[in-house]
Design an enzyme around this catalytic site. Structure first.
Site, PDB file in Angstrom:
ATOM      1  N   ALA A  47      -0.190   0.653   5.227  1.00 54.16           N
ATOM      2  CA  ALA A  47      -1.337   1.137   5.358  1.00 54.16           C
ATOM      3  C   ALA A  47      -2.311   0.506   3.888  1.00 54.16           C
ATOM      4  CB  ALA A  47      -1.572   2.685   4.947  1.00 54.16           C
ATOM      5  N   GLY A  48      -1.833  -0.353   3.501  1.00 55.27           N
ATOM      6  CA  GLY A  48      -2.413  -0.964   2.191  1.00 55.27           C
ATOM      7  C   GLY A  48      -2.182  -0.358   0.929  1.00 55.27           C
ATOM      8  N   ASP A  85      -0.256  -5.329  -6.320  1.00 54.39           N
ATOM      9  CA  ASP A  85       0.573  -4.313  -5.895  1.00 54.39           C
ATOM     10  C   ASP A  85       1.938  -4.194  -6.753  1.00 54.39           C
ATOM     11  OD1 ASP A  85      -1.268  -4.276  -4.118  1.00 54.39           O
ATOM     12  OD2 ASP A  85       0.019  -4.193  -2.298  1.00 54.39           O
ATOM     13  N   PRO A 133       2.798   5.993   3.140  1.00 54.45           N
ATOM     14  CA  PRO A 133       3.000   5.564   4.311  1.00 54.45           C
ATOM     15  C   PRO A 133       2.810   3.864   4.327  1.00 54.45           C
ATOM     16  CG  PRO A 133       0.764   6.745   3.780  1.00 54.45           C
ATOM     17  CD  PRO A 133       1.637   6.769   2.571  1.00 54.45           C
ATOM     18  N   SER A 138       3.404  -0.024  -0.468  1.00 50.68           N
ATOM     19  CA  SER A 138       4.944   0.611  -0.145  1.00 50.68           C
ATOM     20  C   SER A 138       5.780  -0.479  -0.378  1.00 50.68           C
ATOM     21  CB  SER A 138       5.074   1.349   1.199  1.00 50.68           C
ATOM     22  OG  SER A 138       4.816   0.383   2.269  1.00 50.68           O
ATOM     23  N   SER A 139       5.719  -1.753   0.175  1.00 50.59           N
ATOM     24  CA  SER A 139       6.706  -2.856  -0.173  1.00 50.59           C
ATOM     25  C   SER A 139       6.711  -3.208  -1.361  1.00 50.59           C
ATOM     26  CB  SER A 139       6.265  -4.154   0.621  1.00 50.59           C
ATOM     27  OG  SER A 139       5.165  -4.640   0.394  1.00 50.59           O
ATOM     28  N   ALA A 140       5.836  -3.195  -2.307  1.00 54.53           N
ATOM     29  CA  ALA A 140       5.931  -3.818  -3.661  1.00 54.53           C
ATOM     30  C   ALA A 140       6.546  -2.597  -4.478  1.00 54.53           C
ATOM     31  CB  ALA A 140       4.602  -4.111  -4.431  1.00 54.53           C
TER      32      ALA A 140
HETATM   33  O1  PMV Z   1      -3.274  -5.587   1.056  1.00 55.32           O
HETATM   34  P1  PMV Z   1      -4.056  -4.429   0.685  1.00 55.32           P
HETATM   35  O2  PMV Z   1      -4.461  -3.841   1.778  1.00 55.32           O
HETATM   36  O3  PMV Z   1      -3.608  -3.797  -0.481  1.00 55.32           O
HETATM   37  O4  PMV Z   1      -5.295  -5.300  -0.080  1.00 55.32           O
HETATM   38  C1  PMV Z   1      -5.564  -6.607  -0.177  1.00 55.32           C
HETATM   39  C2  PMV Z   1      -6.734  -6.578  -1.154  1.00 55.32           C
HETATM   40  C3  PMV Z   1      -7.676  -7.784  -0.955  1.00 55.32           C
HETATM   41  O5  PMV Z   1      -8.493  -7.696  -1.985  1.00 55.32           O
HETATM   42  C4  PMV Z   1      -8.400  -7.656   0.385  1.00 55.32           C
HETATM   43  C5  PMV Z   1      -6.921  -9.162  -0.887  1.00 55.32           C
HETATM   44  C6  PMV Z   1      -6.533  -9.669  -2.206  1.00 55.32           C
HETATM   45  O6  PMV Z   1      -5.457 -10.313  -2.411  1.00 55.32           O
HETATM   46  O7  PMV Z   1      -6.842  -9.177  -3.283  1.00 55.32           O
END
Ligand code: PMV
Length: 324
Positions: free
Chosen positions: A106-107, A154, A103, A110-112
């Site tokens: 949603a963190g 990521d 998805p 996906s882009s990476a």
């Molecule tokens: O971008 P996401 O949703 O995968 O999460 C960022 C993770 C944080 O610890 C909040 C920020 C970071 O740069 O580590």
């Protein structure tokens, strides 16, 4: 013969330690069994055409200027420019089809994953697929366009796969982590979009304003990572669930949660989960739930009423790879 190449890469979840990692604590990140696949075929001239039917994208990148016709392709345009300038890969006209199980927004990285899979497929199309270190470098360039100042977590986990222990300034260490016997892991996409940057800024501001107290929260979060590694080693699902709940409480204390997240977390616990927490930046995005295997289908059905999607995932899967 038309040259073709296809590659895939996994999405990721942060098991423990998001936000706290920004101020020096450790975090534990794992590649999950949701993948993006990129299939390329060389064309006889014309532009680069990229289609991703699931998100309604059909756009082009000029082979001369590398200008994308759609902003969503800016990271890929940057990737292709980087591969040309740093590694000498000529700009090849081609068609790309993107199919993703991850998805978006949603963190879950996906882009990476897209950048990692694209870089591998594109360099394979030239007959010279890049190795891991170079894929990490190249996909990081695309991530800078997508996210501003990414941590590099990521794209690293998308390329190398597995589960990684990470501390800022120390880099990554691979750890062997598997789900305890008889348990299942669910990723619940709340469908609420959020800004990682805003969430990080707000948490940091609270940490700064309250540091004499918050310091203990950060130290506790770091200790949770050790306890979690021990619980994984022992295959102790109950303890892992408690540690997830504990980590969620600390994230909530720092302002990274939200009503929607809490409502998913509480619903999961009520329905018999071992534990649940947000994953990533919070304020929306996804929640991870550890549940007894036998309760997990019923639980997934219940949670899907509150969410955009619920996925059962495996942990520590293979990183970017070429596909047939
Ligand atoms: O971008 P996401 O949703 O995968 O999460 C960022 C993770 C944080 O610890 C909040 C920020 C970071 O740069 O580590």
């Amino acid at each position: 013969m038309v040259a073709r190449a296809s590659a895939s890469a996994p999405g990721k979840i942060i098991l423990f330690g998001e936000h706290f990692v920004v101020r020096g604590a450790r975090s534990l990140v794992s590649a999950v069994s949701l993948r993006v696949r990129v299939s390329l075929s060389e064309t006889r001239g014309g532009a680069i055409r990229v289609r991703s039917p699931a998100v309604g994208l059909d756009a082009r990148i000029s082979t001369e200027s590398l200008e994308p016709s759609d902003e969503r392709l800016a990271p890929i345009a940057r990737l292709i420019a980087f591969l040309r300038d740093e590694y000498g890969f000529s700009v090849l006209p081609h068609e790309a089809v993107v199919e993703s199980e991850i998805p978006v927004g949603a963190g879950l990285g996906s882009s990476a994953s897209l950048a990692a899979a694209y870089a591998l497929a594109y360099t394979a199309l030239h007959g010279a697929p890049l190795g891991r270190d170079d894929l990490v470098r190249a996909s990081y360039e695309a991530e800078k366009v997508a996210h501003g100042r990414p941590s590099g977590v990521d794209n690293t986990v998308a390329v190398v796969g597995g589960t990684l222990l990470y501390r800022r300034g120390e880099g990554f260490r691979r750890v062997d982590v598997r789900l305890p016997e008889g348990s299942a892991l669910l990723v619940v996409d709340s469908g609420v979009s959020r800004s990682t940057r805003r969430a990080v800024e707000d948490v940091l501001a609270r940490a700064e304003a309250t540091w004499r107290a918050a310091e203990h929260i950060y130290r506790a979060a770091d200790e949770i990572v050790d306890l979690a590694l021990e619980a994984f080693r022992r295959g102790d699902a109950r303890l892992l669930g408690e540690l997830m709940d504990l980590n969620q409480g600390l994230l909530n204390a720092m302002g990274a949660s939200s009503e929607v997240i809490e409502s998913i977390v509480f619903e999961a616990r009520r329905a018999g989960a071992y534990g649940a927490k947000l994953t990533g930046a919070g304020r929306g995005g996804a929640v991870i739930v550890l549940a007894p295997e036998e309760a997990s289908w019923e639980l997934a059905a219940r949670l899907s009423r509150k969410a955009r999607g619920v996925y059962r995932v495996g942990l520590g899967v293979q990183g970017a790879r070429l596909e047939e």
